[in-house]
Scaffold this motif. Sequence first.
Motif, PDB file in Angstrom:
ATOM      1  N   ASP A   1       0.843  -1.151   0.068  1.00  0.00           N
ATOM      2  CA  ASP A   1       0.097   0.222  -0.105  1.00  0.00           C
ATOM      3  C   ASP A   1       0.863   1.271  -0.116  1.00  0.00           C
ATOM      4  O   ASP A   1       1.564   1.707   0.954  1.00  0.00           O
ATOM      5  CB  ASP A   1      -0.959  -0.055   1.372  1.00  0.00           C
ATOM      6  N   PRO A   2       0.748   2.022  -1.015  1.00  0.00           N
ATOM      7  CA  PRO A   2       1.612   3.110  -1.047  1.00  0.00           C
ATOM      8  C   PRO A   2       1.422   4.269  -0.165  1.00  0.00           C
ATOM      9  O   PRO A   2       2.165   4.890   0.072  1.00  0.00           O
ATOM     10  CB  PRO A   2       1.680   3.772  -2.671  1.00  0.00           C
ATOM     11  N   ALA A   3       0.482   4.153   0.527  1.00  0.00           N
ATOM     12  CA  ALA A   3      -0.346   5.135   1.514  1.00  0.00           C
ATOM     13  C   ALA A   3       0.227   4.973   2.871  1.00  0.00           C
ATOM     14  O   ALA A   3       0.109   5.502   3.859  1.00  0.00           O
ATOM     15  CB  ALA A   3      -1.749   5.282   1.269  1.00  0.00           C
ATOM     16  N   SER A   4       0.758   3.602   2.925  1.00  0.00           N
ATOM     17  CA  SER A   4       1.075   3.066   4.456  1.00  0.00           C
ATOM     18  C   SER A   4       2.373   3.700   4.689  1.00  0.00           C
ATOM     19  O   SER A   4       3.382   3.833   3.905  1.00  0.00           O
ATOM     20  CB  SER A   4       1.129   1.618   4.305  1.00  0.00           C
ATOM     21  N   HIS A   5       2.717   4.085   5.860  1.00  0.00           N
ATOM     22  CA  HIS A   5       3.860   4.316   6.529  1.00  0.00           C
ATOM     23  C   HIS A   5       5.355   3.156   6.223  1.00  0.00           C
ATOM     24  O   HIS A   5       6.335   3.377   6.196  1.00  0.00           O
ATOM     25  CB  HIS A   5       4.054   4.572   7.964  1.00  0.00           C
TER      26      HIS A   5
ATOM     27  N   ARG B   1     -12.144  14.546   4.499  1.00  0.00           N
ATOM     28  CA  ARG B   1     -11.317  15.459   3.768  1.00  0.00           C
ATOM     29  C   ARG B   1     -10.422  14.744   2.836  1.00  0.00           C
ATOM     30  O   ARG B   1      -9.414  14.144   3.213  1.00  0.00           O
ATOM     31  CB  ARG B   1     -10.457  16.360   4.580  1.00  0.00           C
ATOM     32  N   ARG B   2     -10.592  14.814   1.483  1.00  0.00           N
ATOM     33  CA  ARG B   2      -9.572  14.546   0.453  1.00  0.00           C
ATOM     34  C   ARG B   2      -8.421  15.331   0.307  1.00  0.00           C
ATOM     35  O   ARG B   2      -8.387  16.786   0.445  1.00  0.00           O
ATOM     36  CB  ARG B   2     -10.380  14.663  -0.785  1.00  0.00           C
ATOM     37  N   SER B   3      -7.272  14.571   0.438  1.00  0.00           N
ATOM     38  CA  SER B   3      -6.035  15.314   0.193  1.00  0.00           C
ATOM     39  C   SER B   3      -5.955  16.149  -1.034  1.00  0.00           C
ATOM     40  O   SER B   3      -6.294  15.720  -2.123  1.00  0.00           O
ATOM     41  CB  SER B   3      -4.835  14.546   0.263  1.00  0.00           C
ATOM     42  N   PRO B   4      -5.394  17.477  -1.017  1.00  0.00           N
ATOM     43  CA  PRO B   4      -5.228  18.305  -2.275  1.00  0.00           C
ATOM     44  C   PRO B   4      -4.368  17.835  -3.086  1.00  0.00           C
ATOM     45  O   PRO B   4      -4.234  17.971  -4.375  1.00  0.00           O
ATOM     46  CB  PRO B   4      -5.059  19.539  -1.804  1.00  0.00           C
ATOM     47  N   ARG B   5      -3.591  16.877  -2.667  1.00  0.00           N
ATOM     48  CA  ARG B   5      -2.348  16.281  -3.543  1.00  0.00           C
ATOM     49  C   ARG B   5      -2.817  15.069  -4.302  1.00  0.00           C
ATOM     50  O   ARG B   5      -2.109  14.283  -5.024  1.00  0.00           O
ATOM     51  CB  ARG B   5      -1.193  16.058  -2.573  1.00  0.00           C
ATOM     52  N   ALA B   6      -4.035  14.423  -3.846  1.00  0.00           N
ATOM     53  CA  ALA B   6      -4.489  13.379  -4.205  1.00  0.00           C
ATOM     54  C   ALA B   6      -4.955  13.395  -5.924  1.00  0.00           C
ATOM     55  O   ALA B   6      -5.273  14.668  -6.343  1.00  0.00           O
ATOM     56  CB  ALA B   6      -5.818  12.823  -3.631  1.00  0.00           C
TER      57      ALA B   6
ATOM     58  N   ARG C   1      -9.954   6.734   2.171  1.00  0.00           N
ATOM     59  CA  ARG C   1      -9.220   7.329   3.178  1.00  0.00           C
ATOM     60  C   ARG C   1      -9.103   8.727   3.123  1.00  0.00           C
ATOM     61  O   ARG C   1      -9.018   9.281   2.244  1.00  0.00           O
ATOM     62  CB  ARG C   1      -7.888   6.622   3.537  1.00  0.00           C
ATOM     63  N   VAL C   2      -8.884   9.444   4.391  1.00  0.00           N
ATOM     64  CA  VAL C   2      -8.716  10.898   4.632  1.00  0.00           C
ATOM     65  C   VAL C   2      -7.541  11.331   4.356  1.00  0.00           C
ATOM     66  O   VAL C   2      -6.454  10.779   5.186  1.00  0.00           O
ATOM     67  CB  VAL C   2      -9.338  11.244   5.937  1.00  0.00           C
ATOM     68  N   GLY C   3      -7.175  12.312   3.708  1.00  0.00           N
ATOM     69  CA  GLY C   3      -6.040  12.977   3.639  1.00  0.00           C
ATOM     70  C   GLY C   3      -4.893  12.433   3.078  1.00  0.00           C
ATOM     71  O   GLY C   3      -3.432  12.901   3.090  1.00  0.00           O
ATOM     72  N   VAL C   4      -4.872  11.155   2.423  1.00  0.00           N
ATOM     73  CA  VAL C   4      -3.746  10.257   1.530  1.00  0.00           C
ATOM     74  C   VAL C   4      -3.621  11.056   0.115  1.00  0.00           C
ATOM     75  O   VAL C   4      -4.641  11.263  -0.346  1.00  0.00           O
ATOM     76  CB  VAL C   4      -3.612   8.990   1.780  1.00  0.00           C
ATOM     77  N   SER C   5      -2.407  11.144  -0.263  1.00  0.00           N
ATOM     78  CA  SER C   5      -2.098  11.662  -1.403  1.00  0.00           C
ATOM     79  C   SER C   5      -2.224  10.377  -2.741  1.00  0.00           C
ATOM     80  O   SER C   5      -2.212  10.534  -3.748  1.00  0.00           O
ATOM     81  CB  SER C   5      -1.101  12.417  -1.658  1.00  0.00           C
ATOM     82  N   LYS C   6      -1.833   9.291  -2.019  1.00  0.00           N
ATOM     83  CA  LYS C   6      -1.523   7.844  -2.792  1.00  0.00           C
ATOM     84  C   LYS C   6      -2.498   6.849  -2.450  1.00  0.00           C
ATOM     85  O   LYS C   6      -2.993   6.820  -1.244  1.00  0.00           O
ATOM     86  CB  LYS C   6      -0.031   7.451  -2.458  1.00  0.00           C
ATOM     87  N   ALA C   7      -3.040   6.360  -3.478  1.00  0.00           N
ATOM     88  CA  ALA C   7      -4.218   5.401  -3.074  1.00  0.00           C
ATOM     89  C   ALA C   7      -5.218   6.067  -2.412  1.00  0.00           C
ATOM     90  O   ALA C   7      -5.782   5.364  -1.591  1.00  0.00           O
ATOM     91  CB  ALA C   7      -3.654   4.035  -2.695  1.00  0.00           C
TER      92      ALA C   7
END
Length: 181
Positions: free
Chosen positions: A33-37, A176-181, A151-157
Amino acid sequence: MVERARGLLGRVLHGHGAAVRITEVEAYGGVLDPASHAFTRTPRSEIMYGPAWRLYVYRSYGMHFCANVVTGPTETASAVLVRAGEVVEGIEVARSRRPGVKDVMLARGPGNLARALGLSLDDLGAELLTPEGVRLGDPPDTDPPISCGPRVGVSKAADVPWRFWVTGDPTVSAYRRSPRA
């Protein structure tokens, strides 16, 4: 991982003098998952590569802490961010940690939830299925009605529908969708 995320809804997470009934979570698929730490293994994400049912705590934006339940399996590094909950024990303690905030908002949002519970980096690695300390209560007797979405605020996936919440619960945070998504 998705099943475990959904299974956390309605369970009670006990912190330091307060406890919340979990009403909102987000699943993260670790190495897949590219959104995962844990998508890239680092010292910060190392806890996620270990056994399930441990607490992964991290500082977000240098301001507040967030709490995740490591769900495994080991080396996959999946975890679930606990996003919101209803304070069900220690309401006065939670209020003292978040003065002037309405009760319904005390644990709305991942940073607010960690603050209401008094969680910090000292809790990193806590074993959550123990009878003492920071811990996770048993599953509820009946499953709550569950909704899902991105998911909230993630830019990837960003469009992956791995955010789950108790349908209609007032403690659930706003999307809230990330503006970078």
